[in-house]
Design a protein around this motif. Structure first.
Motif, PDB file in Angstrom:
ATOM      1  N   GLN A   1       7.415  14.075  -0.489  1.00 17.05           N
ATOM      2  CA  GLN A   1       6.693  15.204  -1.075  1.00 17.05           C
ATOM      3  C   GLN A   1       7.596  16.092  -1.914  1.00 17.05           C
TER       4      GLN A   1
ATOM      5  N   VAL B   1       0.838  -1.198   0.000  1.00 18.51           N
ATOM      6  CA  VAL B   1       0.000   0.000   0.000  1.00 18.51           C
ATOM      7  C   VAL B   1       0.877   1.253   0.000  1.00 18.51           C
ATOM      8  N   VAL B   2       1.927   1.250   0.810  1.00 17.26           N
ATOM      9  CA  VAL B   2       2.845   2.391   0.851  1.00 17.26           C
ATOM     10  C   VAL B   2       3.513   2.578  -0.513  1.00 17.26           C
ATOM     11  N   SER B   3       3.922   1.492  -1.143  1.00 15.22           N
ATOM     12  CA  SER B   3       4.554   1.587  -2.453  1.00 15.22           C
ATOM     13  C   SER B   3       3.593   2.134  -3.508  1.00 15.22           C
ATOM     14  N   LEU B   4       2.349   1.674  -3.503  1.00 13.03           N
ATOM     15  CA  LEU B   4       1.364   2.183  -4.463  1.00 13.03           C
ATOM     16  C   LEU B   4       1.072   3.666  -4.234  1.00 13.03           C
ATOM     17  N   ALA B   5       0.955   4.061  -2.983  1.00 14.21           N
ATOM     18  CA  ALA B   5       0.743   5.476  -2.673  1.00 14.21           C
ATOM     19  C   ALA B   5       1.932   6.309  -3.138  1.00 14.21           C
ATOM     20  N   SER B   6       3.111   5.780  -2.959  1.00 12.16           N
ATOM     21  CA  SER B   6       4.320   6.489  -3.389  1.00 12.16           C
ATOM     22  C   SER B   6       4.381   6.628  -4.899  1.00 12.16           C
TER      23      SER B   6
ATOM     24  N   PHE C   1       1.813   6.796  -6.860  1.00 10.23           N
ATOM     25  CA  PHE C   1       0.817   7.816  -7.197  1.00 10.23           C
ATOM     26  C   PHE C   1       1.374   9.219  -6.962  1.00 10.23           C
ATOM     27  N   ILE C   2       2.039   9.418  -5.821  1.00 11.97           N
ATOM     28  CA  ILE C   2       2.643  10.715  -5.524  1.00 11.97           C
ATOM     29  C   ILE C   2       3.694  11.055  -6.576  1.00 11.97           C
TER      30      ILE C   2
ATOM     31  N   PRO D   1       7.106   7.212   0.386  1.00 15.30           N
ATOM     32  CA  PRO D   1       6.602   8.472  -0.171  1.00 15.30           C
ATOM     33  C   PRO D   1       7.503   9.646   0.185  1.00 15.30           C
TER      34      PRO D   1
END
Length: 139
Positions: free
Chosen positions: A96, A9-14, A16-17, A94
């Motif tokens: 920013q 989940v963290v990798s997918l969110a990353s 996307f970012i 992730p």
């Protein structure tokens, strides 16, 4: 011990970012924004507009970054395999400010020597620098 579901989940969110960051890099380019706005108006009016130029521009930014990071991670994994260090698959963390620049490989066992640990640690950054110089020279 971190669950594989959480790391995925963290990798997918990353990812996307990272993708939104790459798209956002064109936000200050007036020509790109104007062309995309005009294409959006044509599509909203029921017409057909070709925005493939934007995909090409995005690829020119995304592909080198992905290849550099992939080579970096592959170098770590190659050294881990060579020195029989067990590591977890890379987890994309992730960020920013700049995406794609923070991956994490956890060591499952200790390296046999400090030299082996040094080789594992330095293989990724050294390979990343070499690939970055290649892309810098190629353009």
């Amino acid at each position: 011990n971190i669950s594989p579901l959480f790391t995925n989940v963290v990798s997918l969110a990353s990812l996307f970012i990272a993708f939104t960051w790459f798209v956002g890099t064109f936000g200050s380019n007036e020509l790109v924004v104007k062309t995309l706005t005009e294409a959006n108006e044509v599509i909203a009016a029921g017409g057909n507009s070709d925005i493939s130029f934007f995909s090409d521009e995005l690829t020119m930014v995304l592909l080198p970054m992905a290849l550099i990071q992939g080579a970096h991670e592959l170098a770590h994994l190659t050294m881990a395999w060579k020195d029989k260090i067990k590591v977890t698959p890379p987890t994309i963390l992730p960020s920013q400010t700049l995406p794609f620049l923070s991956f994490e490989n956890r060591l499952k066992n200790s390296p046999s020597s400090f030299s082996s640990l040094y080789d594992f640690a330095m293989a990724g950054p050294a390979t990343g620098m070499i690939f970055s110089l290649i892309f810098l020279c190629v353009g």
